[in-house]
Design an enzyme around this catalytic site. Structure first.
Site, PDB file in Angstrom:
ATOM      1  N   GLY A  11       0.784  -1.231   0.000  1.00 56.53           N
ATOM      2  CA  GLY A  11       0.000   0.000   0.000  1.00 56.53           C
ATOM      3  C   GLY A  11       0.816   1.281   0.000  1.00 56.53           C
ATOM      4  N   ASN A  13       1.415   3.271  -2.454  1.00 57.49           N
ATOM      5  CA  ASN A  13       0.669   4.294  -3.200  1.00 57.49           C
ATOM      6  C   ASN A  13      -0.514   4.796  -2.379  1.00 57.49           C
ATOM      7  OD1 ASN A  13       1.581   4.896  -6.100  1.00 57.49           O
ATOM      8  ND2 ASN A  13       1.835   2.690  -5.963  1.00 57.49           N
ATOM      9  N   ARG A  64     -15.505 -14.687  -9.342  1.00 56.05           N
ATOM     10  CA  ARG A  64     -15.122 -13.277  -9.153  1.00 56.05           C
ATOM     11  C   ARG A  64     -16.324 -12.453  -8.702  1.00 56.05           C
ATOM     12  NH1 ARG A  64     -12.281 -10.262 -13.681  1.00 56.05           N
ATOM     13  NH2 ARG A  64     -13.632 -11.386 -15.124  1.00 56.05           N
ATOM     14  N   LEU A  92     -11.347  -6.574 -11.853  1.00 60.17           N
ATOM     15  CA  LEU A  92     -12.749  -6.424 -11.463  1.00 60.17           C
ATOM     16  C   LEU A  92     -13.664  -6.762 -12.639  1.00 60.17           C
ATOM     17  CD1 LEU A  92     -12.411  -3.098  -9.440  1.00 60.17           C
ATOM     18  CD2 LEU A  92     -12.805  -5.386  -8.514  1.00 60.17           C
ATOM     19  N   ASN A 106      -6.835   4.052 -11.514  1.00 60.21           N
ATOM     20  CA  ASN A 106      -5.862   2.994 -11.262  1.00 60.21           C
ATOM     21  C   ASN A 106      -4.490   3.508 -11.630  1.00 60.21           C
ATOM     22  OD1 ASN A 106      -4.846   0.299 -10.747  1.00 60.21           O
ATOM     23  ND2 ASN A 106      -4.662   0.066 -12.959  1.00 60.21           N
ATOM     24  N   HIS A 108      -0.841   2.165 -13.003  1.00 64.83           N
ATOM     25  CA  HIS A 108      -0.243   1.002 -13.665  1.00 64.83           C
ATOM     26  C   HIS A 108       1.223   1.318 -13.932  1.00 64.83           C
ATOM     27  CE1 HIS A 108      -0.069  -2.548 -16.235  1.00 64.83           C
ATOM     28  NE2 HIS A 108       0.586  -1.820 -17.122  1.00 64.83           N
ATOM     29  N   GLU A 142     -12.212  -2.713 -19.997  1.00 60.96           N
ATOM     30  CA  GLU A 142     -11.032  -3.316 -20.620  1.00 60.96           C
ATOM     31  C   GLU A 142      -9.814  -3.059 -19.737  1.00 60.96           C
ATOM     32  OE1 GLU A 142     -10.233  -1.796 -24.493  1.00 60.96           O
ATOM     33  OE2 GLU A 142      -8.419  -3.030 -24.775  1.00 60.96           O
ATOM     34  N   LEU A 143      -9.054  -4.090 -19.440  1.00 60.29           N
ATOM     35  CA  LEU A 143      -7.930  -4.007 -18.500  1.00 60.29           C
ATOM     36  C   LEU A 143      -6.891  -2.981 -18.941  1.00 60.29           C
ATOM     37  CD1 LEU A 143      -6.628  -5.363 -15.968  1.00 60.29           C
ATOM     38  CD2 LEU A 143      -5.348  -6.787 -17.593  1.00 60.29           C
ATOM     39  N   GLN A 172       8.166   7.625  -8.754  1.00 56.29           N
ATOM     40  CA  GLN A 172       7.340   8.518  -9.572  1.00 56.29           C
ATOM     41  C   GLN A 172       5.854   8.249  -9.397  1.00 56.29           C
ATOM     42  OE1 GLN A 172       8.716  11.139 -10.890  1.00 56.29           O
ATOM     43  NE2 GLN A 172      10.573  10.271  -9.985  1.00 56.29           N
TER      44      GLN A 172
END
Ligand code: GRF
Length: 198
Positions: A11, A13, A64, A92, A106, A108, A142-143, A172
């Site tokens: 965690g 972030n 899921r 998700l 999110n 990435h 879409e991922l 960063q």
């Protein structure tokens, strides 16, 4: 603005987001939740006075939707305006994403659209890239493909390994995510690009 954060591990972030909200007063962290009850980030969030919750995804096998139905309970009870995924390692279902359409972010660890999915740093090294970085984007079904809200670029050094590169990118991430959240809460949707020559 009420902000909930989903984590899966340390965690780091999430911590920066919570600290930035508490320092800046522009939003309130109302819940930190995890798919792993052992996630170290849960104790770090609680230490900052943030409510926490955990639902062990391993209790649901491959279902899921059932896992997410459980995770949504504390999440919806916290009534967040914005949901931030921060080191959250579960994909998700479109139903859950739809519930937060347009208000789910999110981070990435790649310069999307390059390297969606996992092992982003090794893939950048294998490709011989000279630059790498991280992206904050709006989450869609879409991922790793939603509208980009911010990116930070770092150099790839000749002797980099996935570990040294991920450490440089993580620094960063910690700069980018709070900046993007502040802008998002202020209604800004234009992407911000951070460059750094370190
Ligand atoms: C890190 O690899 C980061 O690049 C990605 O998720 C992982 C864990 O992040 N976003 P955190 O320390 O749990 O925020």
């Amino acid at each position: 603005t009420r902000v909930a954060i989903l984590i899966s591990g340390g965690g780091s972030n999430m911590l920066r987001l919570v600290q930035d909200m508490q320092a800046g007063g522009y939003a309130k962290p109302v819940l930190v939740a995890s798919n792993d009850p052992q996630a170290a980030g849960l104790a770090r969030a609680a230490a900052l006075g943030v409510a926490v919750a955990a639902v062990d995804h391993r209790g649901f096998g491959r279902d899921r939707a059932a896992f997410e139905a459980e995770l949504l309970r504390p999440l919806l009870a916290a009534n967040p305006d914005v949901l931030c995924l921060a080191g959250f390692m579960r994909v998700l279902t479109p139903d859950s994403v739809r519930r937060f359409a347009g208000r789910m972010l999110n981070i990435h660890p790649s310069l999307l659209p390059k390297y969606p999915g996992l092992h982003t740093h090794q893939r950048a090294l294998d490709a011989g890239d000279t630059a790498a970085g991280c992206t904050v984007h709006q989450v869609t079904a879409e991922l790793d493909a939603g509208p980009v809200l911010g990116q930070a670029v770092v150099p790839v050094l000749p002797d980099d390994t996935a570990d040294t590169l991920s450490a440089r990118v993580l620094v960063q991430e910690h700069r980018l995510y709070p900046l993007v959240l502040r802008r998002f809460v202020a209604g800004q949707r234009e992407p911000v690009f951070l460059d750094c020559n370190q």
